[in-house]
Write a protein that holds these residues in place. Structure first.
Motif, PDB file in Angstrom:
ATOM      1  N   LEU A  58       0.861  -1.175   0.000  1.00  0.00           N
ATOM      2  CA  LEU A  58       0.000   0.000   0.000  1.00  0.00           C
ATOM      3  C   LEU A  58       0.897   1.225   0.000  1.00  0.00           C
ATOM      4  CD1 LEU A  58      -2.560  -1.108   2.744  1.00  0.00           C
ATOM      5  CD2 LEU A  58      -2.878  -1.193   0.260  1.00  0.00           C
ATOM      6  N   ALA A  59       0.785   2.045  -1.023  1.00  0.00           N
ATOM      7  CA  ALA A  59       1.587   3.259  -1.141  1.00  0.00           C
ATOM      8  C   ALA A  59       0.715   4.344  -1.770  1.00  0.00           C
ATOM      9  CB  ALA A  59       2.827   3.007  -1.989  1.00  0.00           C
ATOM     10  N   HIS A  60       1.025   5.597  -1.448  1.00  0.00           N
ATOM     11  CA  HIS A  60       0.209   6.699  -1.951  1.00  0.00           C
ATOM     12  C   HIS A  60       1.000   8.003  -1.900  1.00  0.00           C
ATOM     13  CE1 HIS A  60      -0.359   7.979   2.232  1.00  0.00           C
ATOM     14  NE2 HIS A  60      -0.536   6.704   2.506  1.00  0.00           N
ATOM     15  N   PRO A  61       0.604   8.980  -2.710  1.00  0.00           N
ATOM     16  CA  PRO A  61       1.240  10.297  -2.651  1.00  0.00           C
ATOM     17  C   PRO A  61       1.033  10.921  -1.272  1.00  0.00           C
ATOM     18  CG  PRO A  61      -0.049  10.068  -4.653  1.00  0.00           C
ATOM     19  CD  PRO A  61      -0.400   8.900  -3.782  1.00  0.00           C
ATOM     20  N   TRP A  62       2.081  11.623  -0.785  1.00  0.00           N
ATOM     21  CA  TRP A  62       1.988  12.223   0.543  1.00  0.00           C
ATOM     22  C   TRP A  62       2.984  13.368   0.667  1.00  0.00           C
ATOM     23  CZ3 TRP A  62      -2.134  11.741   3.173  1.00  0.00           C
ATOM     24  CH2 TRP A  62      -2.182  12.092   4.522  1.00  0.00           C
ATOM     25  N   ILE A  63       3.131  13.879   1.887  1.00  0.00           N
ATOM     26  CA  ILE A  63       3.995  15.028   2.150  1.00  0.00           C
ATOM     27  C   ILE A  63       5.261  14.552   2.863  1.00  0.00           C
ATOM     28  CG2 ILE A  63       4.172  17.236   3.343  1.00  0.00           C
ATOM     29  CD1 ILE A  63       1.029  17.320   3.079  1.00  0.00           C
ATOM     30  N   LEU A  64       6.396  14.846   2.289  1.00  0.00           N
ATOM     31  CA  LEU A  64       7.681  14.434   2.843  1.00  0.00           C
ATOM     32  C   LEU A  64       7.867  14.992   4.253  1.00  0.00           C
ATOM     33  CD1 LEU A  64      10.274  12.883   2.009  1.00  0.00           C
ATOM     34  CD2 LEU A  64      11.225  15.075   1.311  1.00  0.00           C
ATOM     35  N   GLY A  65       8.319  14.134   5.156  1.00  0.00           N
ATOM     36  CA  GLY A  65       8.602  14.540   6.525  1.00  0.00           C
ATOM     37  C   GLY A  65       7.408  14.529   7.451  1.00  0.00           C
ATOM     38  N   SER A  66       6.260  14.118   6.970  1.00  0.00           N
ATOM     39  CA  SER A  66       5.037  14.127   7.780  1.00  0.00           C
ATOM     40  C   SER A  66       4.222  12.866   7.554  1.00  0.00           C
ATOM     41  CB  SER A  66       4.202  15.357   7.429  1.00  0.00           C
ATOM     42  OG  SER A  66       3.068  15.420   8.252  1.00  0.00           O
ATOM     43  N   PRO A  67       4.744  11.712   7.972  1.00  0.00           N
ATOM     44  CA  PRO A  67       4.026  10.457   7.709  1.00  0.00           C
ATOM     45  C   PRO A  67       2.676  10.421   8.421  1.00  0.00           C
ATOM     46  CG  PRO A  67       5.731  10.097   9.344  1.00  0.00           C
ATOM     47  CD  PRO A  67       5.918  11.497   8.821  1.00  0.00           C
ATOM     48  N   PHE A 116       8.034  12.050  -8.520  1.00  0.00           N
ATOM     49  CA  PHE A 116       8.379  12.221  -7.112  1.00  0.00           C
ATOM     50  C   PHE A 116       9.879  12.051  -6.968  1.00  0.00           C
ATOM     51  CE2 PHE A 116       3.916  10.697  -6.194  1.00  0.00           C
ATOM     52  CZ  PHE A 116       3.462  11.929  -5.760  1.00  0.00           C
ATOM     53  N   ASP A 117      10.478  12.844  -6.106  1.00  0.00           N
ATOM     54  CA  ASP A 117      11.916  12.754  -5.861  1.00  0.00           C
ATOM     55  C   ASP A 117      12.270  11.716  -4.813  1.00  0.00           C
ATOM     56  OD1 ASP A 117      12.392  14.783  -7.682  1.00  0.00           O
ATOM     57  OD2 ASP A 117      12.260  16.360  -6.153  1.00  0.00           O
ATOM     58  N   SER A 118      11.246  11.182  -4.126  1.00  0.00           N
ATOM     59  CA  SER A 118      11.539  10.262  -3.033  1.00  0.00           C
ATOM     60  C   SER A 118      10.402   9.280  -2.789  1.00  0.00           C
ATOM     61  CB  SER A 118      11.801  11.042  -1.739  1.00  0.00           C
ATOM     62  OG  SER A 118      10.623  11.727  -1.344  1.00  0.00           O
ATOM     63  N   ILE A 119      10.778   8.207  -2.100  1.00  0.00           N
ATOM     64  CA  ILE A 119       9.830   7.278  -1.489  1.00  0.00           C
ATOM     65  C   ILE A 119      10.148   7.338  -0.003  1.00  0.00           C
ATOM     66  CG2 ILE A 119       9.075   4.883  -1.257  1.00  0.00           C
ATOM     67  CD1 ILE A 119      10.006   4.418  -4.144  1.00  0.00           C
ATOM     68  N   SER A 120       9.120   7.501   0.821  1.00  0.00           N
ATOM     69  CA  SER A 120       9.338   7.587   2.265  1.00  0.00           C
ATOM     70  C   SER A 120       8.513   6.523   2.972  1.00  0.00           C
ATOM     71  CB  SER A 120       8.975   8.981   2.768  1.00  0.00           C
ATOM     72  OG  SER A 120       7.643   9.307   2.441  1.00  0.00           O
ATOM     73  N   LEU A 121       8.914   6.211   4.205  1.00  0.00           N
ATOM     74  CA  LEU A 121       8.231   5.179   4.981  1.00  0.00           C
ATOM     75  C   LEU A 121       8.586   5.327   6.451  1.00  0.00           C
ATOM     76  CD1 LEU A 121      10.525   2.837   5.876  1.00  0.00           C
ATOM     77  CD2 LEU A 121      10.358   2.311   3.454  1.00  0.00           C
ATOM     78  N   VAL A 122       7.852   4.615   7.291  1.00  0.00           N
ATOM     79  CA  VAL A 122       8.202   4.459   8.698  1.00  0.00           C
ATOM     80  C   VAL A 122       8.530   2.980   8.893  1.00  0.00           C
ATOM     81  CG1 VAL A 122       7.402   4.569  11.088  1.00  0.00           C
ATOM     82  CG2 VAL A 122       6.785   6.383   9.485  1.00  0.00           C
ATOM     83  N   TYR A 148       3.290   4.222  16.318  1.00  0.00           N
ATOM     84  CA  TYR A 148       3.997   3.060  15.786  1.00  0.00           C
ATOM     85  C   TYR A 148       4.706   2.330  16.932  1.00  0.00           C
ATOM     86  CZ  TYR A 148       3.242   5.159  11.177  1.00  0.00           C
ATOM     87  OH  TYR A 148       2.672   5.667  10.043  1.00  0.00           O
ATOM     88  N   THR A 149       5.572   1.386  16.613  1.00  0.00           N
ATOM     89  CA  THR A 149       6.335   0.674  17.633  1.00  0.00           C
ATOM     90  C   THR A 149       7.431   1.568  18.193  1.00  0.00           C
ATOM     91  OG1 THR A 149       7.811  -0.250  15.944  1.00  0.00           O
ATOM     92  CG2 THR A 149       5.916  -1.592  16.578  1.00  0.00           C
ATOM     93  N   ALA A 150       7.994   1.171  19.337  1.00  0.00           N
ATOM     94  CA  ALA A 150       9.016   1.978  20.011  1.00  0.00           C
ATOM     95  C   ALA A 150      10.249   2.207  19.138  1.00  0.00           C
ATOM     96  CB  ALA A 150       9.410   1.320  21.324  1.00  0.00           C
ATOM     97  N   ASP A 151      10.556   1.268  18.247  1.00  0.00           N
ATOM     98  CA  ASP A 151      11.749   1.388  17.399  1.00  0.00           C
ATOM     99  C   ASP A 151      11.471   2.079  16.060  1.00  0.00           C
ATOM    100  OD1 ASP A 151      10.287  -0.624  16.109  1.00  0.00           O
ATOM    101  OD2 ASP A 151      12.046  -1.837  15.666  1.00  0.00           O
ATOM    102  N   ALA A 152      10.291   2.647  15.891  1.00  0.00           N
ATOM    103  CA  ALA A 152       9.905   3.252  14.615  1.00  0.00           C
ATOM    104  C   ALA A 152      10.867   4.361  14.203  1.00  0.00           C
ATOM    105  CB  ALA A 152       8.491   3.811  14.705  1.00  0.00           C
ATOM    106  N   CYS A 153      11.201   4.385  12.920  1.00  0.00           N
ATOM    107  CA  CYS A 153      12.038   5.461  12.400  1.00  0.00           C
ATOM    108  C   CYS A 153      11.584   5.816  10.987  1.00  0.00           C
ATOM    109  CB  CYS A 153      13.522   5.103  12.446  1.00  0.00           C
ATOM    110  SG  CYS A 153      14.014   3.746  11.405  1.00  0.00           S
ATOM    111  N   TYR A 154      11.706   7.087  10.670  1.00  0.00           N
ATOM    112  CA  TYR A 154      11.314   7.616   9.365  1.00  0.00           C
ATOM    113  C   TYR A 154      12.491   7.454   8.412  1.00  0.00           C
ATOM    114  CZ  TYR A 154       9.287  10.843   5.952  1.00  0.00           C
ATOM    115  OH  TYR A 154       8.768  11.425   4.812  1.00  0.00           O
ATOM    116  N   MET A 155      12.229   6.945   7.222  1.00  0.00           N
ATOM    117  CA  MET A 155      13.298   6.690   6.257  1.00  0.00           C
ATOM    118  C   MET A 155      12.875   7.184   4.873  1.00  0.00           C
ATOM    119  SD  MET A 155      14.537   2.918   7.528  1.00  0.00           S
ATOM    120  CE  MET A 155      16.243   3.122   6.940  1.00  0.00           C
ATOM    121  N   VAL A 156      13.882   7.584   4.092  1.00  0.00           N
ATOM    122  CA  VAL A 156      13.619   8.149   2.757  1.00  0.00           C
ATOM    123  C   VAL A 156      14.605   7.548   1.758  1.00  0.00           C
ATOM    124  CG1 VAL A 156      13.587  10.276   1.387  1.00  0.00           C
ATOM    125  CG2 VAL A 156      12.766  10.302   3.758  1.00  0.00           C
TER     126      VAL A 156
END
Length: 159
Positions: A58-67, A116-122, A148-156
């Protein structure tokens, strides 16, 4: 292994795979998952082996830095600047067979087509090491990831 668009008959399998893959997280509701698909059906797909659904993306257009938060119903955003990868989940029947890499390649194609210049995720449940191997880089953000879980991190990943 075959990647194809999600159809309405796939949701029972998607919910089961979500439950199998995310034991540390309360499963998201069907309505929340479907909101991502309804926003961007061309970037949401399932992984099939034979006629069995063994994974989904599942992926969709969104705003970078604001998952989006977990359990957030997604709607169209103005000025989307990243392809947000909400989830690639693979059942035990699909893991280690290249399905994850194939899904990421398909998303890269979409990201380039949509300029899009990036793909982002948590990343959750220790998955950040997997995403790093694929070229994703952890980036700090101002938004809390406490849903999210305690180890969650934002990645690009820069496309």
């Amino acid at each position: 292994m075959h990647l194809r668009n999600i159809d309405s008959g796939d949701w029972a399998s998607i919910l089961l795979i979500q439950e199998e893959c995310y034991p540390e997280i309360e499963p998201e509701s069907l309505g929340v998952l479907q909101s991502k698909w309804l926003l961007s059906p061309q970037s949401c797909f399932v992984v099939e082996t034979g006629k069995q659904v063994v994974g989904y993306c599942l992926a969709h257009p969104w705003i970078l830095g604001s998952p989006p938060s977990l359990e957030q119903v997604i709607s169209q955003v103005e000025k989307a600047d990243t392809l947000y990868l909400h989830d690639i989940a693979l059942s035990a029947h699909a893991q280690g067979k290249g399905a994850g890499r194939a899904a990421v390649e398909k998303l890269l194609t979409f990201a380039r087509q949509w300029e899009f210049d990036s793909i982002s995720l948590v990343a959750v449940q220790g998955a950040s090491s997997y995403w790093k191997k694929l070229g994703f880089v952890q980036e700090p953000i101002d938004k809390s990831l406490n849903t999210y879980t305690a180890d969650a991190c934002y990645m690009v990943f820069k496309v």
